[in-house]
Design a protein around this motif. Structure first.
Motif, mmCIF file in Angstrom:
data_model
loop_
_atom_site.group_PDB
_atom_site.id
_atom_site.type_symbol
_atom_site.label_atom_id
_atom_site.label_comp_id
_atom_site.label_asym_id
_atom_site.label_seq_id
_atom_site.Cartn_x
_atom_site.Cartn_y
_atom_site.Cartn_z
ATOM 1 N N LEU A 1 4.083 -0.876 14.871
ATOM 2 C CA LEU A 1 3.692 -0.217 13.632
ATOM 3 C C LEU A 1 2.173 -0.179 13.470
ATOM 4 C CD1 LEU A 1 4.347 0.976 10.813
ATOM 5 C CD2 LEU A 1 4.453 -1.386 9.969
ATOM 6 N N LEU A 2 1.518 -1.306 13.717
ATOM 7 C CA LEU A 2 0.081 -1.395 13.480
ATOM 8 C C LEU A 2 -0.724 -0.528 14.448
ATOM 9 C CD1 LEU A 2 -0.270 -5.229 12.817
ATOM 10 C CD2 LEU A 2 -0.367 -3.389 11.141
ATOM 11 N N SER A 3 -0.189 -0.260 15.610
ATOM 12 C CA SER A 3 -0.894 0.559 16.598
ATOM 13 C C SER A 3 -0.405 2.003 16.629
ATOM 14 C CB SER A 3 -0.752 -0.063 17.994
ATOM 15 O OG SER A 3 0.612 -0.198 18.364
ATOM 16 N N ASP A 4 0.533 2.354 15.748
ATOM 17 C CA ASP A 4 1.105 3.701 15.717
ATOM 18 C C ASP A 4 0.069 4.683 15.165
ATOM 19 O OD1 ASP A 4 2.542 6.046 15.306
ATOM 20 O OD2 ASP A 4 4.322 5.013 14.546
ATOM 21 N N ALA A 5 -0.364 5.624 15.983
ATOM 22 C CA ALA A 5 -1.398 6.583 15.585
ATOM 23 C C ALA A 5 -0.915 7.562 14.524
ATOM 24 C CB ALA A 5 -1.899 7.341 16.809
ATOM 25 N N SER A 6 0.386 7.642 14.288
ATOM 26 C CA SER A 6 0.911 8.569 13.288
ATOM 27 C C SER A 6 1.045 7.931 11.908
ATOM 28 C CB SER A 6 2.282 9.096 13.729
ATOM 29 O OG SER A 6 3.270 8.072 13.691
ATOM 30 N N VAL A 7 0.767 6.648 11.801
ATOM 31 C CA VAL A 7 0.899 5.935 10.529
ATOM 32 C C VAL A 7 -0.479 5.495 10.048
ATOM 33 C CG1 VAL A 7 1.886 3.942 9.348
ATOM 34 C CG2 VAL A 7 3.218 5.123 11.100
ATOM 35 N N LEU A 8 -0.869 5.928 8.865
ATOM 36 C CA LEU A 8 -2.149 5.538 8.285
ATOM 37 C C LEU A 8 -2.034 4.140 7.697
ATOM 38 C CD1 LEU A 8 -5.056 6.421 7.432
ATOM 39 C CD2 LEU A 8 -4.029 7.127 5.258
ATOM 40 N N LYS A 9 -2.967 3.256 8.070
ATOM 41 C CA LYS A 9 -3.005 1.905 7.541
ATOM 42 C C LYS A 9 -4.048 1.816 6.427
ATOM 43 C CE LYS A 9 -2.327 1.797 11.547
ATOM 44 N NZ LYS A 9 -1.595 2.683 12.497
ATOM 45 N N ILE A 10 -3.609 1.448 5.217
ATOM 46 C CA ILE A 10 -4.504 1.319 4.068
ATOM 47 C C ILE A 10 -4.823 -0.163 3.892
ATOM 48 C CG2 ILE A 10 -4.832 1.801 1.620
ATOM 49 C CD1 ILE A 10 -2.524 3.841 1.847
ATOM 50 N N MET A 11 -6.121 -0.507 3.882
ATOM 51 C CA MET A 11 -6.535 -1.900 3.792
ATOM 52 C C MET A 11 -7.676 -2.051 2.794
ATOM 53 S SD MET A 11 -6.674 -2.894 7.845
ATOM 54 C CE MET A 11 -5.222 -2.825 8.890
ATOM 55 N N HIS A 12 -7.915 -3.283 2.399
ATOM 56 C CA HIS A 12 -9.106 -3.624 1.626
ATOM 57 C C HIS A 12 -9.899 -4.637 2.444
ATOM 58 C CE1 HIS A 12 -11.606 -3.975 -1.932
ATOM 59 N NE2 HIS A 12 -11.665 -5.275 -1.686
ATOM 60 N N PHE A 13 -11.163 -4.330 2.728
ATOM 61 C CA PHE A 13 -12.009 -5.051 3.684
ATOM 62 C C PHE A 13 -11.345 -5.019 5.062
ATOM 63 C CE2 PHE A 13 -14.342 -9.117 5.058
ATOM 64 C CZ PHE A 13 -15.406 -8.372 5.542
ATOM 65 N N ALA A 14 -11.127 -3.803 5.539
ATOM 66 C CA ALA A 14 -10.447 -3.583 6.818
ATOM 67 C C ALA A 14 -11.201 -4.173 7.997
ATOM 68 C CB ALA A 14 -10.220 -2.085 7.029
ATOM 69 N N ARG A 15 -12.506 -4.316 7.877
ATOM 70 C CA ARG A 15 -13.287 -4.872 8.990
ATOM 71 C C ARG A 15 -12.728 -6.220 9.422
ATOM 72 N NH1 ARG A 15 -19.876 -5.816 8.834
ATOM 73 N NH2 ARG A 15 -20.053 -7.081 10.733
ATOM 74 N N SER B 1 0.837 -9.120 -3.897
ATOM 75 C CA SER B 1 -0.005 -8.357 -4.831
ATOM 76 C C SER B 1 -1.175 -7.699 -4.127
ATOM 77 C CB SER B 1 -0.517 -9.267 -5.948
ATOM 78 O OG SER B 1 -1.502 -10.179 -5.479
ATOM 79 N N ASP B 2 -1.567 -8.217 -2.968
ATOM 80 C CA ASP B 2 -2.692 -7.647 -2.236
ATOM 81 C C ASP B 2 -2.357 -6.320 -1.557
ATOM 82 O OD1 ASP B 2 -4.504 -9.553 -2.960
ATOM 83 O OD2 ASP B 2 -4.527 -10.614 -1.063
ATOM 84 N N VAL B 3 -1.070 -5.973 -1.471
ATOM 85 C CA VAL B 3 -0.702 -4.688 -0.856
ATOM 86 C C VAL B 3 0.057 -3.758 -1.796
ATOM 87 C CG1 VAL B 3 -0.707 -5.512 1.530
ATOM 88 C CG2 VAL B 3 1.380 -5.732 0.174
ATOM 89 N N LEU B 4 0.611 -4.279 -2.876
ATOM 90 C CA LEU B 4 1.468 -3.463 -3.733
ATOM 91 C C LEU B 4 0.715 -2.327 -4.414
ATOM 92 C CD1 LEU B 4 3.750 -6.174 -5.398
ATOM 93 C CD2 LEU B 4 4.403 -4.460 -3.692
ATOM 94 N N TYR B 5 -0.588 -2.449 -4.592
ATOM 95 C CA TYR B 5 -1.346 -1.449 -5.342
ATOM 96 C C TYR B 5 -2.316 -0.652 -4.472
ATOM 97 C CZ TYR B 5 0.451 -4.559 -8.918
ATOM 98 O OH TYR B 5 1.286 -5.318 -9.689
ATOM 99 N N LEU B 6 -2.314 -0.888 -3.169
ATOM 100 C CA LEU B 6 -3.312 -0.244 -2.315
ATOM 101 C C LEU B 6 -3.113 1.265 -2.192
ATOM 102 C CD1 LEU B 6 -3.997 -2.728 0.638
ATOM 103 C CD2 LEU B 6 -5.506 -2.105 -1.258
ATOM 104 N N HIS B 7 -1.874 1.731 -2.186
ATOM 105 C CA HIS B 7 -1.652 3.180 -2.120
ATOM 106 C C HIS B 7 -2.275 3.880 -3.328
ATOM 107 C CE1 HIS B 7 1.393 2.012 0.842
ATOM 108 N NE2 HIS B 7 1.460 3.269 1.222
ATOM 109 N N ALA B 8 -1.971 3.378 -4.518
ATOM 110 C CA ALA B 8 -2.504 3.991 -5.737
ATOM 111 C C ALA B 8 -4.019 3.862 -5.791
ATOM 112 C CB ALA B 8 -1.868 3.342 -6.971
ATOM 113 N N LEU B 9 -4.532 2.725 -5.346
ATOM 114 C CA LEU B 9 -5.973 2.520 -5.357
ATOM 115 C C LEU B 9 -6.674 3.474 -4.393
ATOM 116 C CD1 LEU B 9 -8.190 0.767 -6.568
ATOM 117 C CD2 LEU B 9 -7.847 -0.856 -4.687
ATOM 118 N N TRP B 10 -6.109 3.652 -3.203
ATOM 119 C CA TRP B 10 -6.702 4.578 -2.240
ATOM 120 C C TRP B 10 -6.684 6.012 -2.774
ATOM 121 C CZ3 TRP B 10 -9.980 5.946 1.050
ATOM 122 C CH2 TRP B 10 -9.826 7.098 1.840
#
Length: 219
Positions: free
Chosen positions: A80-94, A166-175
């Motif tokens: 999943l994490l390496s799937d180029a067809s799936v966008l990964k939404i993160m906070h401080f992705a670095r 809680s660190d992932v439940l709101y990331l879609h809306a935030l993005w």
């Protein structure tokens, strides 16, 4: 091999060592990590949190095969994490990209980062943390009280699991909010260039080029 699933409540499910077969998150998945510290090549990855944006979260606890050892293989999570067809939404992705690439031996892409987006468009403030962004843009209060707890414990507390979710439940809306601001300020293309560079930036950090930064003028 995927471990057993432990429902925490209607919104949170804990998995041991991998995601179950057949679990789908759709074209966008929110991702976060919990580790033993903030040095990605030193501190163990303990938990990976994921959400499809539907109000539910799946938490994958990575348990070493022996004290100080590597976590069990997690093919479904890595796929999943390496799937180029799936966008990964993160906070401080670095940081998250670096620790995931180091631990799992994959390239994590494509990604977007709400912290980078906030820094590009919210230049009127220095409040770019997840809690502040959720409060300011979504009207949602999230607690950070468990942030510095022991994520390497064999059994995580209900409070830790709720915090992690809680660190992932709101990331879609935030993005969605931040992407609209990037478009409004004509910085969406610049943000994308930053996101495309994240896997390489993570590799530089893992090689020790965080300080001194090779982009710095300082010799």
């Amino acid at each position: 091999m995927s471990g057993r699933q432990i429902p925490i409540d209607g919104a949170i499910t804990l998995h041991r060592n991998d995601l179950p077969d057949g679990l789908e998150f759709g074209p966008r998945v929110a991702i976060d990590t919990e580790t033993m510290g903030l040095v990605p090549h030193r501190d163990r990855l303990c938990l990976v949190q994921l959400s499809s944006g539907d109000g539910t979260a799946h938490l994958v606890q990575l348990i070493p095969d022996q004290p100080g050892g590597k976590p069990a293989d997690c093919p479904n999570l890595k796929r999943l994490l390496s799937d180029a067809s799936v966008l990964k939404i993160m906070h401080f992705a670095r940081f998250d990209v670096a620790v995931l690439q180091h631990t799992l031996g994959i390239t994590v892409a494509p990604t977007v980062c709400t912290k980078i987006a906030a820094r590009l468009v919210r230049t009127f403030t220095d409040r770019h943390g997840l809690a502040a962004l959720c409060r300011d843009l979504l009207g949602v209060e999230i607690s950070k009280h468990q942030q510095c707890s022991d994520w390497g414990a064999p059994k995580l507390t209900p409070e830790q699991l709720v915090y992690a979710a809680s660190d992932v439940l709101y990331l879609h809306a935030l993005w969605d909010k931040l992407e609209a601001l990037l478009v409004r300020e004509d910085r969406r293309e610049l943000a994308q260039a930053c996101y495309d560079f994240l896997p390489a930036r993570a590799r530089l950090d893992l090689l020790g080029y965080e300080d001194p930064d090779i982009f710095s003028h300082r010799s």
